[in-house]
Scaffold this motif. Structure first.
Motif, PDB file in Angstrom:
ATOM      1  N   THR A  48       0.825  -1.211   0.000  1.00 25.64           N
ATOM      2  CA  THR A  48       0.000   0.000   0.000  1.00 25.64           C
ATOM      3  C   THR A  48       0.863   1.267   0.000  1.00 25.64           C
ATOM      4  O   THR A  48       0.342   2.355   0.216  1.00 25.64           O
ATOM      5  N   ILE A  96       3.002   2.979   1.778  1.00 28.61           N
ATOM      6  CA  ILE A  96       3.144   4.032   2.796  1.00 28.61           C
ATOM      7  C   ILE A  96       4.623   4.202   3.148  1.00 28.61           C
ATOM      8  O   ILE A  96       5.324   3.232   3.424  1.00 28.61           O
ATOM      9  N   ARG A 141       7.356   6.432   5.516  1.00 29.80           N
ATOM     10  CA  ARG A 141       7.498   7.280   6.705  1.00 29.80           C
ATOM     11  C   ARG A 141       8.760   6.841   7.429  1.00 29.80           C
ATOM     12  O   ARG A 141       9.311   5.769   7.109  1.00 29.80           O
ATOM     13  N   TYR A 147       9.831   5.893  13.374  1.00 27.91           N
ATOM     14  CA  TYR A 147      10.012   4.733  14.258  1.00 27.91           C
ATOM     15  C   TYR A 147      10.491   5.196  15.638  1.00 27.91           C
ATOM     16  O   TYR A 147      10.771   6.375  15.852  1.00 27.91           O
ATOM     17  N   MET A 204      -3.430   6.099   9.119  1.00 27.65           N
ATOM     18  CA  MET A 204      -3.214   4.739   9.636  1.00 27.65           C
ATOM     19  C   MET A 204      -3.831   4.635  11.022  1.00 27.65           C
ATOM     20  O   MET A 204      -3.789   5.578  11.801  1.00 27.65           O
ATOM     21  N   TYR A 217      -5.506   1.036   7.228  1.00 26.27           N
ATOM     22  CA  TYR A 217      -4.796   2.215   6.746  1.00 26.27           C
ATOM     23  C   TYR A 217      -5.322   2.520   5.364  1.00 26.27           C
ATOM     24  O   TYR A 217      -5.769   1.632   4.626  1.00 26.27           O
ATOM     25  N   THR A 220       5.587  -6.164   7.763  1.00 29.24           N
ATOM     26  CA  THR A 220       4.574  -5.399   7.045  1.00 29.24           C
ATOM     27  C   THR A 220       5.113  -4.069   6.512  1.00 29.24           C
ATOM     28  O   THR A 220       4.364  -3.317   5.916  1.00 29.24           O
ATOM     29  N   GLY A 221       6.410  -3.780   6.726  1.00 32.21           N
ATOM     30  CA  GLY A 221       6.829  -2.391   6.481  1.00 32.21           C
ATOM     31  C   GLY A 221       8.079  -2.146   5.683  1.00 32.21           C
ATOM     32  O   GLY A 221       8.733  -1.129   5.881  1.00 32.21           O
ATOM     33  N   LYS A 252       8.785   1.205   2.439  1.00 32.20           N
ATOM     34  CA  LYS A 252       9.327   2.530   2.739  1.00 32.20           C
ATOM     35  C   LYS A 252      10.840   2.522   2.833  1.00 32.20           C
ATOM     36  O   LYS A 252      11.505   3.509   2.600  1.00 32.20           O
ATOM     37  N   ALA A 311       5.691  -0.540  14.110  1.00 33.34           N
ATOM     38  CA  ALA A 311       5.357  -1.217  12.860  1.00 33.34           C
ATOM     39  C   ALA A 311       4.013  -0.705  12.345  1.00 33.34           C
ATOM     40  O   ALA A 311       3.747  -0.722  11.150  1.00 33.34           O
ATOM     41  N   VAL A 352       1.110  -1.590  12.016  1.00 33.83           N
ATOM     42  CA  VAL A 352       0.122  -2.456  11.380  1.00 33.83           C
ATOM     43  C   VAL A 352      -0.049  -3.659  12.297  1.00 33.83           C
ATOM     44  O   VAL A 352       0.947  -4.173  12.797  1.00 33.83           O
TER      45      VAL A 352
HETATM   46  O1  PYC Z   1       4.816   0.153   7.666  1.00 29.00           O
HETATM   47  O2  PYC Z   1       3.786   2.039   7.360  1.00 29.00           O
HETATM   48  C1  PYC Z   1       3.858   0.825   7.273  1.00 29.00           C
HETATM   49  C2  PYC Z   1       2.759   0.102   6.635  1.00 29.00           C
HETATM   50  C3  PYC Z   1       1.619   0.625   6.218  1.00 29.00           C
HETATM   51  C4  PYC Z   1       0.889  -0.397   5.702  1.00 29.00           C
HETATM   52  C5  PYC Z   1       1.597  -1.538   5.793  1.00 29.00           C
HETATM   53  N1  PYC Z   1       2.767  -1.207   6.377  1.00 29.00           N
END
Ligand code: PYC
Ligand code: FAD
Length: 416
Positions: A76, A78, A80, A83, A276, A283, A366-367, A370, A412, A414
């Protein structure tokens, strides 16, 4: 890039998007200095920086499918860097700075859009956690700010801030430099720029195992198109890491889960930023095509399937409708899943392995989208110099033995 009726038909029969461009498809050479397994953003980006910054061009990127067909083309988008820990902020903000100039660097429009990422707080606990992130980020000079519910709504007008709502909004953390990019353009941009510098991109070629010589050093990879010799092998296969690293005799602390997303029918611009909510597992942003792009939390069971349970997306959509009642009559167009691999501290593993000549990039959970440019940049440094870059040194594999974890479970953002 070439298009022809036959190539479109071939893609359609292979289940690929009709419009997947045809990239130059290299035949494997006899031996490479570096073989990178996985033509996602991280693998292609590492090949690009190996060529551009380290002058190493006898490189192949091998993928079992088509380039960008893994999580890079399923996420998706995103972006950023808000953290909690200094180690993570260092790595993700390095990436964010590279995003800002990536289109110019690659001469390919990755459509990076700095529209701001708003993270909603629905409870006192959320408020405390997000404010802690705001303070931790600002201490390092990284932008993050706290907004009242009214300020959050002024930034994102469709947001429902009625205090009587099922998920009341008690405030939000905003990173204005955050945003989105066009996911598959990132893969295509890195692929084209790497190929122009001499890198071979070999699609539809699954790696079955990693081979070692009599001294235990890496020797190459066994693929379904034969053996390919390599002095160094770098693994960048997201959710598929465990079975591949097992073949080199390396066990990793990873679990693989499906993660799902969906898009709506396209509509005129209505969502000005990314929103989010970890608490409600949802999100949302709006793509340049006009679709609402919505993502869910991970499924609750491990799997290698690129689809997930329907009730997960149903719950996500229900939560979105509570927070944005204005979207409750939108129709959804399609949904899909990807496989993400998750470490115990929800931070990646990025660096050397106990096998000489073998490097691993995994555990982004999940991230990892980015992180793509930053991760690829420091991974190339690690491969070229046989030592970690200062920014990925904290993400070494042996932290699970020494106990120096980088626990980013809350950042994270999510549900996992
Ligand atoms: O790490 O920002 C994130 C994110 C958003 C959706 C899935 N991961
Ligand atoms: P991939 O893009 O998955 O590339 C790995 C490649 O390896 C694949 O192309 C695959 O075909 C290939 N491969 C696997 N096994 C083999 C083999 N044996 N031989 C040859 N090739 C092989 N991250 C964010 O930062 N923001 C988000 O908003 C976000 N949303 C997400 C939403 C969803 C639904 C999903 C699934 C993930 C999301 N992520 C997000 C995570 C992000 O997509 C990934 O962390 C990131 O894209 C991983 O990139 P990669 O290059 O490492 O892996």
């Amino acid at each position: 890039m070439r298009f022809s009726f036959l190539s479109l038909l071939r893609n359609a029969l292979a289940g690929q998007s009709l419009w997947t461009p045809q990239w130059p498809q290299a035949e494997p050479r006899k031996e490479y200095d570096v073989v990178i397994i996985g033509a996602g953003g991280h693998g292609l980006g590492a090949a690009y920086y190996l060529a551009k910054e380290h002058g190493i061009t006898n490189v192949a990127v091998i993928d079992k499918g088509w380039l960008g067909g893994g999580n890079t083309g399923r996420n998706t988008t995103i972006i950023r860097s808000n953290y909690l820990y200094d180690e993570s902020v260092g790595l993700y903000d390095h990436a964010l700075k590279l995003w800002e100039n990536l289109s110019q660097d690659l001469n390919y429009n990755v459509m990076f859009s700095r529209r701001g990422v708003l993270m909603l707080a629905h409870s006192v606990h959320d408020v405390q956690v997000f404010k802690r992130h705001v303070y931790a980020n600002r201490r390092l000079g990284v932008d993050n700010e706290w907004l009242s519910p009214e300020e959050a709504q002024a930034y994102c007008p469709p947001l429902n801030i009625d205090p009587g709502a099922r998920y009341p909004i008690m405030g939000a953390a905003l990173q204005r430099r955050g945003g989105t990019a066009r996911h598959d353009a990132v893969a295509w941009g890195y692929a084209r720029a790497a190929a122009e510098r001499g890198v071979d991109i070999i699609q539809n070629c699954a790696v079955r195992s990693i081979s070692r010589d009599a001294n235990g050093n890496v020797a190459g990879v066994e693929t379904d198109r034969g053996f390919i010799a390599a002095k160094k092998v770098a693994v960048s296969v997201a959710g598929n890491t465990t079975p591949l690293m097992d073949t080199a005799g390396i066990r990793l602390p990873l679990e693989s889960y499906p993660l799902q997303a969906l898009v709506s029918e396209p509509v005129k611009p209505v969502m000005p930023c990314v929103v989010m909510s970890n608490t409600v597992h949802a999100y949302i942003s709006q793509s340049d095509k006009g679709e609402l792009v919505i993502g869910a939390g991970t499924d609750q069971y491990t799997s290698y399937s690129q689809r997930g349970a329907l009730h997960i997306v149903e719950e996500t959509v229900a939560a979105i409708c509570e927070i944005f009642p204005i979207f409750s009559r939108m129709r959804m167009l399609r949904n899909w899943g990807g496989i993400v691999d998750v470490t115990p501290d929800r931070s990646p593993i990025l660096g050397l392995t106990p096998v000489p000549g073998l490097y691993v990039n995994c555990g982004w959970g999940t991230g990892g989208f980015k992180a793509t440019p930053g991760s690829a940049h420091v991974f190339a440094h690690t491969i070229a110099r046989d030592e970690p870059h200062p920014l990925n040194a904290p993400f070494r594999l042996d932290r699970f033995r020494t106990g120096r974890l980088v626990d980013e479970a809350a950042a994270a953002a999510v549900a996992h």
